[in-house]
Design an enzyme around this catalytic site. Sequence first.
Site, short mmCIF file in Angstrom:
data_model
loop_
_atom_site.label_atom_id
_atom_site.label_comp_id
_atom_site.label_asym_id
_atom_site.label_seq_id
_atom_site.Cartn_x
_atom_site.Cartn_y
_atom_site.Cartn_z
N TRP A 42 50.74 -46.73 110.46
CA TRP A 42 51.58 -45.78 109.73
C TRP A 42 52.50 -45.09 110.75
CZ3 TRP A 42 50.33 -40.15 108.83
CH2 TRP A 42 51.19 -39.57 107.87
N ASP A 124 41.53 -41.75 110.38
CA ASP A 124 42.51 -41.37 109.38
C ASP A 124 41.97 -41.82 108.02
OD1 ASP A 124 44.65 -40.84 107.75
OD2 ASP A 124 46.14 -41.84 109.00
N LYS A 160 46.47 -38.73 97.68
CA LYS A 160 46.42 -39.88 96.79
C LYS A 160 45.24 -39.80 95.82
CE LYS A 160 47.68 -41.06 100.42
NZ LYS A 160 48.41 -40.36 101.51
#
Length: 315
Positions: A42, A124, A160
């Site tokens: 990312w 993460d 999310k």
Amino acid sequence: MLAVFQAGGVQGLSGTGSLRLAMTFLKEQCGAKACLNSKPTWGNHLLMFRHLHYEDIREYRYWDPSTKGLDFSGMLVDFRAAPDKSVVVLHACAHNPTGVDPSHEQWKDICKVVQEKKFYVIFDCAYQGFASGDLDKDAWAVRYFVSQGVELFIAQSFAKNFGLYNERVGNLCVVAATPDALERIKSQVKLIVRGNYSNPPAHGARVVNTTLRDPELYSEWKGCIKTMANRVLAMRKALRDRLEALGTPGKWNHITDQIGMFSYTGLTQAQVAYLVEHYHIYLMKSGRVSMCGLSTSNLDYVAKAMHDAITKITT
């Protein structure tokens, strides 16, 4: 098992803010100079390390274009070549952007090398529950590392899996060897928070807190994320089935082997450009596609477009 007093948390600004807190702490308090990020990763991971002026920013091999899977051997070689006490960012589940996760056995080997190298670990964790639909399954890697006595940070995002993207709800979970170490780390992290943005917003965090503490709401939430995860899994299978039925050149098992919101399709830049120009299907130049953009109403269109691009554009 880890005693409760050895784990604690500091509220962060979603996943990004929580990662930044961990990266800042490790540089300022532990003297970390080198960091390791998967290739690819990312984009914000690299950006934050650069902004913090880490001296040695490295990448470890991850995506293998020849297999459309994990370059596990290359990954371990790069780990062993890195300086001891490097900061390593690991994706807890649903690797972004490839959708490729290590197996349980591979995670065990990764853990051994991490311990040998005395790496500072940051997990993460942006998609827990949203990858497989099972909160426990998606947390397996993190829990295994903890079971092996690894001290670490976990940057949790509720963007999310709670649908609270703009509320910036996150948690930097700290796992430390002793209660004293835990309190010292939390104290320093809070000072970093104070000097950056004073305090995080409350509204989204209260939504998460209320849901996780209420058994009925918690059960309903788990059902919701399972529904969403299953929809993405169904879209993966449907796309693969259509590509194979069309006789599209190549193998397409990687579509269903990968997990999470994104898929590295293996399409070339030229094929991506063809899709954009001729079909107005937009995806990254790397061939990464958001599986959430697929639906029963556009699957046939997307599959036929991909078949056309792959058949006509061979470079």
